[in-house]
Scaffold this active site. Structure first.
Site, PDB file in Angstrom:
ATOM      1  N   ASN A   1     -20.126  91.983  44.111  1.00 59.05           N
ATOM      2  CA  ASN A   1     -19.341  93.215  44.143  1.00 59.05           C
ATOM      3  C   ASN A   1     -19.898  94.314  45.039  1.00 59.05           C
ATOM      4  OD1 ASN A   1     -17.432  92.170  42.227  1.00 59.05           O
ATOM      5  ND2 ASN A   1     -19.049  92.410  40.688  1.00 59.05           N
ATOM      6  N   THR A   2     -20.961  94.017  45.760  1.00 54.95           N
ATOM      7  CA  THR A   2     -21.450  94.936  46.793  1.00 54.95           C
ATOM      8  C   THR A   2     -21.209  94.219  48.116  1.00 54.95           C
ATOM      9  OG1 THR A   2     -23.108  95.920  45.330  1.00 54.95           O
ATOM     10  CG2 THR A   2     -23.495  96.131  47.695  1.00 54.95           C
TER      11      THR A   2
ATOM     12  N   LYS B   1     -32.648  85.924  42.115  1.00 51.95           N
ATOM     13  CA  LYS B   1     -31.403  85.524  41.444  1.00 51.95           C
ATOM     14  C   LYS B   1     -30.353  85.138  42.482  1.00 51.95           C
ATOM     15  CE  LYS B   1     -28.125  86.875  37.860  1.00 51.95           C
ATOM     16  NZ  LYS B   1     -27.817  87.803  36.782  1.00 51.95           N
TER      17      LYS B   1
ATOM     18  N   ASN C   1     -15.741  90.856  36.326  1.00 53.53           N
ATOM     19  CA  ASN C   1     -16.196  92.222  36.568  1.00 53.53           C
ATOM     20  C   ASN C   1     -16.344  92.479  38.055  1.00 53.53           C
ATOM     21  OD1 ASN C   1     -19.183  93.085  37.419  1.00 53.53           O
ATOM     22  ND2 ASN C   1     -19.311  91.033  36.502  1.00 53.53           N
TER      23      ASN C   1
ATOM     24  N   PHE D   1     -22.614  97.583  40.791  1.00 53.13           N
ATOM     25  CA  PHE D   1     -23.933  98.212  40.585  1.00 53.13           C
ATOM     26  C   PHE D   1     -23.814  99.686  40.197  1.00 53.13           C
ATOM     27  CE2 PHE D   1     -26.532  95.276  43.688  1.00 53.13           C
ATOM     28  CZ  PHE D   1     -26.428  94.240  42.781  1.00 53.13           C
TER      29      PHE D   1
ATOM     30  N   ASN E   1     -25.667  83.820  39.254  1.00 52.55           N
ATOM     31  CA  ASN E   1     -24.842  85.002  39.018  1.00 52.55           C
ATOM     32  C   ASN E   1     -23.389  84.585  38.764  1.00 52.55           C
ATOM     33  OD1 ASN E   1     -24.046  87.805  39.108  1.00 52.55           O
ATOM     34  ND2 ASN E   1     -25.872  88.172  40.325  1.00 52.55           N
TER      35      ASN E   1
ATOM     36  N   SER F   1     -25.000  89.391  43.573  1.00 55.64           N
ATOM     37  CA  SER F   1     -23.816  90.022  42.982  1.00 55.64           C
ATOM     38  C   SER F   1     -22.706  90.043  44.017  1.00 55.64           C
ATOM     39  CB  SER F   1     -24.136  91.438  42.529  1.00 55.64           C
ATOM     40  OG  SER F   1     -24.896  91.371  41.351  1.00 55.64           O
TER      41      SER F   1
HETATM   42  C1  LIG Z   1     -20.039  93.052  33.170  1.00 55.22           C
HETATM   43  C2  LIG Z   1     -21.116  92.285  33.868  1.00 55.22           C
HETATM   44  C3  LIG Z   1     -22.031  92.979  34.662  1.00 55.22           C
HETATM   45  C4  LIG Z   1     -23.040  92.286  35.316  1.00 55.22           C
HETATM   46  N1  LIG Z   1     -23.949  92.983  36.052  1.00 55.22           N
HETATM   47  C5  LIG Z   1     -24.980  92.325  36.643  1.00 55.22           C
HETATM   48  C6  LIG Z   1     -25.969  93.044  37.361  1.00 55.22           C
HETATM   49  O1  LIG Z   1     -25.965  94.269  37.439  1.00 55.22           O
HETATM   50  N2  LIG Z   1     -26.958  92.322  37.953  1.00 55.22           N
HETATM   51  C7  LIG Z   1     -27.034  90.966  37.871  1.00 55.22           C
HETATM   52  O2  LIG Z   1     -27.960  90.360  38.407  1.00 55.22           O
HETATM   53  N3  LIG Z   1     -26.112  90.270  37.184  1.00 55.22           N
HETATM   54  C8  LIG Z   1     -25.095  90.910  36.576  1.00 55.22           C
HETATM   55  N4  LIG Z   1     -24.170  90.200  35.861  1.00 55.22           N
HETATM   56  C9  LIG Z   1     -24.243  88.731  35.848  1.00 55.22           C
HETATM   57  C10 LIG Z   1     -24.946  88.189  34.600  1.00 55.22           C
HETATM   58  O3  LIG Z   1     -26.287  88.589  34.555  1.00 55.22           O
HETATM   59  C11 LIG Z   1     -24.886  86.639  34.596  1.00 55.22           C
HETATM   60  O4  LIG Z   1     -25.577  86.134  35.718  1.00 55.22           O
HETATM   61  C12 LIG Z   1     -23.449  86.114  34.624  1.00 55.22           C
HETATM   62  O5  LIG Z   1     -22.598  86.938  33.872  1.00 55.22           O
HETATM   63  C13 LIG Z   1     -23.355  84.682  34.093  1.00 55.22           C
HETATM   64  O6  LIG Z   1     -23.789  84.592  32.755  1.00 55.22           O
HETATM   65  P1  LIG Z   1     -22.775  84.626  31.491  1.00 55.22           P
HETATM   66  O7  LIG Z   1     -21.712  83.603  31.769  1.00 55.22           O
HETATM   67  O8  LIG Z   1     -23.629  84.299  30.317  1.00 55.22           O
HETATM   68  O9  LIG Z   1     -22.236  85.997  31.435  1.00 55.22           O
HETATM   69  C14 LIG Z   1     -23.135  90.868  35.193  1.00 55.22           C
HETATM   70  C15 LIG Z   1     -22.218  90.184  34.393  1.00 55.22           C
HETATM   71  C16 LIG Z   1     -21.220  90.869  33.734  1.00 55.22           C
HETATM   72  C17 LIG Z   1     -20.254  90.114  32.875  1.00 55.22           C
END
Ligand SMILES: Cc1cc2nc3c(=O)[nH]c(=O)nc-3n(C[C@H](O)[C@H](O)[C@H](O)COP(=O)(O)O)c2cc1C
Length: 343
Positions: free
Chosen positions: A170-171, A204, A106, A110, A233, A168
């Site tokens: 992506n910012t 985080k 992704n 934000f 993350n 994150s």
């Molecule tokens: C589509 C998507 C959007 C995400 N948006 C955020 C976010 O806004 N803030 C954040 O701290 N982590 C965000 N994450 C990261 C997740 O909280 C997590 O740290 C990461 O996906 C690893 O866990 P997973 O493998 O179980 O998905 C996002 C992940 C995905 C897949």
């Protein structure tokens, strides 16, 4: 049921399917969280979690369905990331399913509706069940640290915990806040913004760190009274992937992140020696995955991507499986299992 529906859902573009899921969950009649086996209860940072299995940030960015997710069997839900003012995020498409790899990439950036609507929704909640609020900075902000401080002030009254998200990918430039000078400045501002009796604050972090980073981040976190570290993350790295979307820019999550996230967790455990609670996230898709993180030092776990492949029953399955792991280990409580791989 989800197994039957999954091929249909996965034919729809990933972001549209996600919006549809949120819409459907909003329409569900309110459901009480299930009763978890008592042995799964754990106290972390002054909060009593009924189950250590939580929903990771990013699924419910605008705090629309926190109670529905608690009703599905998550022991806690982290909403956000929420920034002070609404922003659209990156251009679409920005969310990709890598089905062959059980992964997601992704680059949402934000996208969220800002503090005001989330505050309104969270104020209306009955406050049964733990909901954390993950806060971030606006992309165009002239003072990103001030955005985090205002998040602490704005959200303290409605959050059971706050998560300061500086990881994150992506910012542009956001992860720079993890660097030495910037981190100290950020954590001081967060500390000054906290109110007496306010919620605990977690930080985080990214999984893409240099060898000396865990030690440095743990020291800064403890010095500034941070209550826990969320590890980790999404990753910018690209382990071997099979999907045609492997080359898409953004953060990778799901199964390929699992070894990296576990390694990062172990590094933070080694650096902290248990002095600060750790919350593990990244590629957790089963009770065995969750158990391995708990034994490696996590007091809580979170998941997101595995839900895309395993469906909404996953939180309950992981919680029940963890209770079995605990019984087999002959340990009396989850707290006893935390970090037990070192014993
Ligand atoms: C589509 C998507 C959007 C995400 N948006 C955020 C976010 O806004 N803030 C954040 O701290 N982590 C965000 N994450 C990261 C997740 O909280 C997590 O740290 C990461 O996906 C690893 O866990 P997973 O493998 O179980 O998905 C996002 C992940 C995905 C897949």
């Amino acid at each position: 049921m989800y197994r039957l529906l999954r091929p249909l859902i996965h034919r729809i573009d990933a972001e549209t399917a996600h919006r549809g899921t949120i819409g459907a969950l909003k329409m569900l009649p309110p459901r009480r969280p299930p009763d978890f086996p008592q042995m799964l209860a754990i106290d972390v940072a002054g909060l009593s979690f009924p189950s250590p299995v939580g929903l990771a940030a990013g699924f419910d960015k605008d705090a629309e369905i926190a109670d529905a997710m608690l009703g599905l069997g998550f022991g806690f839900v982290e909403v956000g990331t929420i920034t002070p003012v609404a922003q659209p995020g990156n251009p679409k498409p920005r969310l990709f399913r890598l089905a062959e790899d059980q992964a997601v990439i992704n680059r949402m950036g934000f996208n969220n509706a800002g503090f005001a609507p989330a505050l309104q929704r969270l104020r209306k909640r009955q406050r049964s069940g733990i909901v954390g609020v993950n806060i971030g900075a606006n992309k165009d902000s002239v003072d990103r640290i001030a955005d985090y401080a205002s998040g602490v002030t704005a959200m303290s009254g409605v959050a059971d915990y706050l998560a300061v998200n500086i990881s994150s990918p992506n910012t542009p430039g956001l992860r720079g806040l993890q660097d030495e000078g910037a981190l100290g400045e950020l954590l001081s501002a967060v500390r000054n913004a906290r109110l007496p009796g306010g919620p605990p604050v977690f930080l985080k972090v990214a999984p893409d760190l240099d060898a000396e980073d865990p030690q440095r981040i743990v020291r800064a976190a403890i010095d500034h009274r941070i209550d826990g570290l969320i590890v980790a993350n999404t990753t910018l790295s690209r382990p071997a992937l099979r999907s045609r979307f492997a080359g898409e820019a953004g953060g990778l999550s799901g199964a390929p992140l699992k070894p990296l996230a576990l390694e990062a967790l172990r590094a933070f455990r080694a650096a902290s020696g248990g002095a600060i609670p750790l919350i593990a996230v990244g590629g957790i898709a089963s009770a065995d995955d969750a158990w391995a993180r708990i034994r490696a030092g996590a007091s809580l776990v979170q998941l997101y991507t595995a839900l895309v492949y395993e469906g909404p029953g996953l939180a309950r399955r992981v919680a029940n499986g963890l209770a079995d792991c605990l019984c087999r280990s002959e340990m009396a409580s989850l707290a006893e299992a935390v970090g037990s791989e070192d014993d």
